[in-house]
Motif scaffolding. Structure first.
Motif, PDB file in Angstrom:
ATOM      1  N   THR A   1       0.758  -1.212  -0.244  1.00 25.29           N
ATOM      2  CA  THR A   1       0.298   0.133   0.035  1.00 25.29           C
ATOM      3  C   THR A   1       1.092   1.321  -0.210  1.00 25.29           C
ATOM      4  O   THR A   1       0.435   2.737  -0.616  1.00 25.29           O
ATOM      5  N   GLU A   2       1.568   1.575   0.759  1.00 26.76           N
ATOM      6  CA  GLU A   2       2.545   2.583   0.218  1.00 26.76           C
ATOM      7  C   GLU A   2       3.147   2.703  -0.151  1.00 26.76           C
ATOM      8  O   GLU A   2       4.051   3.539  -0.650  1.00 26.76           O
ATOM      9  N   LYS A   3       3.558   1.283  -1.573  1.00 26.88           N
ATOM     10  CA  LYS A   3       3.850   1.525  -2.575  1.00 26.88           C
ATOM     11  C   LYS A   3       3.794   3.005  -4.041  1.00 26.88           C
ATOM     12  O   LYS A   3       1.835   2.674  -3.346  1.00 26.88           O
ATOM     13  N   ILE A   4       3.814   2.955  -4.621  1.00 33.47           N
ATOM     14  CA  ILE A   4       4.110   4.027  -5.710  1.00 33.47           C
ATOM     15  C   ILE A   4       3.610   3.009  -7.061  1.00 33.47           C
ATOM     16  O   ILE A   4       4.682   2.791  -7.829  1.00 33.47           O
ATOM     17  N   ASN A   5       1.938   3.439  -7.539  1.00 32.96           N
ATOM     18  CA  ASN A   5       1.853   2.694  -8.659  1.00 32.96           C
ATOM     19  C   ASN A   5       2.296   3.326  -9.554  1.00 32.96           C
ATOM     20  O   ASN A   5       1.434   4.183  -9.985  1.00 32.96           O
ATOM     21  N   ILE A   6       3.243   2.880 -10.893  1.00 37.45           N
ATOM     22  CA  ILE A   6       3.999   3.915 -11.681  1.00 37.45           C
ATOM     23  C   ILE A   6       2.873   4.018 -12.143  1.00 37.45           C
ATOM     24  O   ILE A   6       3.061   4.841 -13.832  1.00 37.45           O
ATOM     25  N   ASN A   7       1.677   3.029 -13.494  1.00 45.57           N
ATOM     26  CA  ASN A   7       0.716   2.666 -14.215  1.00 45.57           C
ATOM     27  C   ASN A   7      -0.620   3.613 -13.569  1.00 45.57           C
ATOM     28  O   ASN A   7      -1.077   3.920 -14.079  1.00 45.57           O
ATOM     29  N   THR A   8      -0.875   4.001 -12.201  1.00 43.00           N
ATOM     30  CA  THR A   8      -2.000   4.373 -12.261  1.00 43.00           C
ATOM     31  C   THR A   8      -1.492   5.787 -11.610  1.00 43.00           C
ATOM     32  O   THR A   8      -2.920   6.940 -10.969  1.00 43.00           O
ATOM     33  N   ALA A   9      -0.643   6.361 -10.998  1.00 41.86           N
ATOM     34  CA  ALA A   9      -0.059   7.367  -9.847  1.00 41.86           C
ATOM     35  C   ALA A   9      -0.320   9.051 -10.319  1.00 41.86           C
ATOM     36  O   ALA A   9      -0.054   8.939 -12.210  1.00 41.86           O
ATOM     37  N   ASP A  10      -0.579  10.123 -10.361  1.00 36.53           N
ATOM     38  CA  ASP A  10      -0.750  11.200 -10.899  1.00 36.53           C
ATOM     39  C   ASP A  10       0.532  11.801 -11.075  1.00 36.53           C
ATOM     40  O   ASP A  10       1.622  11.232 -10.284  1.00 36.53           O
ATOM     41  N   VAL A  11       0.523  13.046 -11.248  1.00 35.44           N
ATOM     42  CA  VAL A  11       1.928  13.677 -11.429  1.00 35.44           C
ATOM     43  C   VAL A  11       2.497  13.999 -10.061  1.00 35.44           C
ATOM     44  O   VAL A  11       3.693  13.909  -9.114  1.00 35.44           O
ATOM     45  N   ASN A  12       1.553  14.580  -8.965  1.00 34.90           N
ATOM     46  CA  ASN A  12       1.859  14.537  -7.293  1.00 34.90           C
ATOM     47  C   ASN A  12       2.192  13.519  -6.552  1.00 34.90           C
ATOM     48  O   ASN A  12       2.625  13.241  -5.919  1.00 34.90           O
ATOM     49  N   GLU A  13       1.704  12.576  -7.455  1.00 34.20           N
ATOM     50  CA  GLU A  13       1.492  11.373  -6.374  1.00 34.20           C
ATOM     51  C   GLU A  13       3.126  10.871  -6.676  1.00 34.20           C
ATOM     52  O   GLU A  13       3.643  10.187  -5.816  1.00 34.20           O
TER      53      GLU A  13
ATOM     54  N   GLN B   1       5.626  12.370  -4.705  1.00 34.43           N
ATOM     55  CA  GLN B   1       6.274  12.412  -3.782  1.00 34.43           C
ATOM     56  C   GLN B   1       7.857  11.023  -3.445  1.00 34.43           C
ATOM     57  O   GLN B   1       8.320  10.273  -2.841  1.00 34.43           O
ATOM     58  N   LEU B   2       8.060  10.503  -4.625  1.00 40.17           N
ATOM     59  CA  LEU B   2       8.637   9.359  -4.712  1.00 40.17           C
ATOM     60  C   LEU B   2      10.088  10.698  -4.864  1.00 40.17           C
ATOM     61  O   LEU B   2      10.053  11.319  -6.051  1.00 40.17           O
ATOM     62  N   SER B   3      11.448   9.797  -4.385  1.00 38.58           N
ATOM     63  CA  SER B   3      12.746  10.297  -3.839  1.00 38.58           C
ATOM     64  C   SER B   3      13.387  10.751  -5.546  1.00 38.58           C
ATOM     65  O   SER B   3      13.348   9.393  -5.946  1.00 38.58           O
ATOM     66  N   GLY B   4      13.809  11.574  -5.740  1.00 42.63           N
ATOM     67  CA  GLY B   4      14.925  11.912  -7.221  1.00 42.63           C
ATOM     68  C   GLY B   4      13.399  12.476  -7.733  1.00 42.63           C
ATOM     69  O   GLY B   4      14.452  12.320  -9.313  1.00 42.63           O
ATOM     70  N   ILE B   5      12.321  12.573  -7.847  1.00 43.43           N
ATOM     71  CA  ILE B   5      11.892  12.234  -8.944  1.00 43.43           C
ATOM     72  C   ILE B   5      11.151  13.974  -8.578  1.00 43.43           C
ATOM     73  O   ILE B   5       9.898  14.235  -7.291  1.00 43.43           O
ATOM     74  N   GLY B   6      11.497  15.053  -9.787  1.00 44.97           N
ATOM     75  CA  GLY B   6      10.277  16.077  -9.570  1.00 44.97           C
ATOM     76  C   GLY B   6       9.388  16.316 -10.549  1.00 44.97           C
ATOM     77  O   GLY B   6       8.380  15.467 -10.585  1.00 44.97           O
ATOM     78  N   GLU B   7       8.542  17.873 -11.166  1.00 45.14           N
ATOM     79  CA  GLU B   7       7.800  17.785 -11.382  1.00 45.14           C
ATOM     80  C   GLU B   7       8.016  17.499 -12.994  1.00 45.14           C
ATOM     81  O   GLU B   7       6.828  17.055 -13.385  1.00 45.14           O
ATOM     82  N   LYS B   8       8.752  17.817 -13.783  1.00 43.77           N
ATOM     83  CA  LYS B   8       9.121  17.641 -15.247  1.00 43.77           C
ATOM     84  C   LYS B   8       9.265  15.359 -15.321  1.00 43.77           C
ATOM     85  O   LYS B   8       8.874  15.969 -16.077  1.00 43.77           O
TER      86      LYS B   8
ATOM     87  N   THR C   1      18.649   5.482 -10.516  1.00 41.13           N
ATOM     88  CA  THR C   1      17.404   6.403 -10.052  1.00 41.13           C
ATOM     89  C   THR C   1      16.860   5.145  -9.995  1.00 41.13           C
ATOM     90  O   THR C   1      16.458   5.303  -9.188  1.00 41.13           O
ATOM     91  N   LEU C   2      16.102   3.911 -10.980  1.00 39.98           N
ATOM     92  CA  LEU C   2      15.540   3.270 -11.041  1.00 39.98           C
ATOM     93  C   LEU C   2      16.008   2.415 -10.007  1.00 39.98           C
ATOM     94  O   LEU C   2      14.691   1.613  -8.476  1.00 39.98           O
ATOM     95  N   GLU C   3      16.960   2.260  -9.022  1.00 33.70           N
ATOM     96  CA  GLU C   3      17.854   1.447  -8.030  1.00 33.70           C
ATOM     97  C   GLU C   3      17.158   1.896  -6.781  1.00 33.70           C
ATOM     98  O   GLU C   3      16.574   1.424  -5.757  1.00 33.70           O
ATOM     99  N   ASN C   4      17.342   3.228  -6.380  1.00 30.60           N
ATOM    100  CA  ASN C   4      16.671   4.090  -5.721  1.00 30.60           C
ATOM    101  C   ASN C   4      15.261   4.588  -5.886  1.00 30.60           C
ATOM    102  O   ASN C   4      14.721   4.096  -4.038  1.00 30.60           O
ATOM    103  N   LEU C   5      14.603   3.992  -6.910  1.00 30.56           N
ATOM    104  CA  LEU C   5      12.852   3.837  -6.530  1.00 30.56           C
ATOM    105  C   LEU C   5      12.413   2.459  -6.242  1.00 30.56           C
ATOM    106  O   LEU C   5      11.468   2.425  -5.919  1.00 30.56           O
ATOM    107  N   LYS C   6      12.884   1.676  -6.388  1.00 28.82           N
ATOM    108  CA  LYS C   6      12.797   0.004  -6.684  1.00 28.82           C
ATOM    109  C   LYS C   6      11.974   0.058  -5.520  1.00 28.82           C
ATOM    110  O   LYS C   6      11.047  -0.707  -5.460  1.00 28.82           O
ATOM    111  N   ASP C   7      12.007   0.275  -4.411  1.00 26.17           N
ATOM    112  CA  ASP C   7      11.579  -0.790  -2.954  1.00 26.17           C
ATOM    113  C   ASP C   7       9.910   0.210  -2.700  1.00 26.17           C
ATOM    114  O   ASP C   7       9.211   0.110  -1.941  1.00 26.17           O
TER     115      ASP C   7
END
Length: 195
Positions: free
Chosen positions: A132-144, A147-154, A185-191
């Motif tokens: 539940t804590e993980k963010i689904n990259i297929n359904t998350a919007d820009v704001n969600e 929240q991921l480390s290293g992911i900005g607005e762009k 970046t992917l390694e940092n986000l995988k978890d």
């Protein structure tokens, strides 16, 4: 007539015996049973379903914690009453008395000053806390996504744009196909991401 009855007394007794025998025969005759499903309506079938037995586990500041049998439609206060009610140290302000209960639910009543713990149920149909804590990259919007480390607005906008143009990600590793996201970046986000 009396002399006639005295001479033939069985004429009185025989009709009485016949009447009693007929009464016993008809009284003990089994009634024809009717299949209740012939007259069953949808509402009676719903009642049958709603009366199925469920079980809840009541813990914490109640007089008799344990597993209790309930029926569909019962509320949290009903389960508390089955457990003998609250103890004097129960914090009733943290409890929603009107909450509808579900089968296999865990009910925890905290003590005063105690925080309500997060109870994770081990039901295969329910998602675990880590999922539940993980963010689904297929359904998350820009704001969600931000929240991921290293992911900005762009980068978040790039991920959404990639999804719109190419469809859903098939694997977490496909995130590297988005411009500006590399292996590091992917390694940092995988978890913290899922598909």
């Amino acid at each position: 007539m009396r002399t006639y009855l005295k001479k033939y007394p069985y004429l009185i007794v025989l009709p009485l015996i016949a009447a009693l025998a007929a009464w016993f025969l008809f009284k003990n005759e089994p009634e024809e049973e009717v299949d209740p499903m012939i007259f069953a309506t949808s509402s009676s079938q719903e009642t049958k379903q709603s009366s199925q037995e469920w079980y809840v586990d009541v813990k914490g500041a109640v007089k008799q914690g344990g597993m209790y049998r309930i029926t569909q439609g019962m509320r949290l206060m009903d389960a508390i009453e089955l457990a003998g009610g609250f103890t004097t140290e129960a914090d009733q302000n943290q409890i929603n008395f009107s909450k509808l209960l579900a089968d296999q639910e865990i009910i925890y009543v905290p003590k005063i000053g105690e925080e309500l713990p997060t109870i994770h149920e081990t039901d295969s149909n329910k998602t675990t806390a880590s999922e539940t804590e993980k963010i689904n990259i297929n359904t998350a919007d820009v704001n969600e996504l931000q929240q991921l480390s290293g992911i900005g607005e762009k980068r978040a906008a790039d991920i959404v744009k990639y999804r719109e143009e190419n469809g859903s990600f098939r694997a977490v590793e496909d995130l590297t196909k988005v411009s500006g996201i590399g292996e590091k970046t992917l390694e940092n986000l995988k978890d913290s991401i899922t598909i």
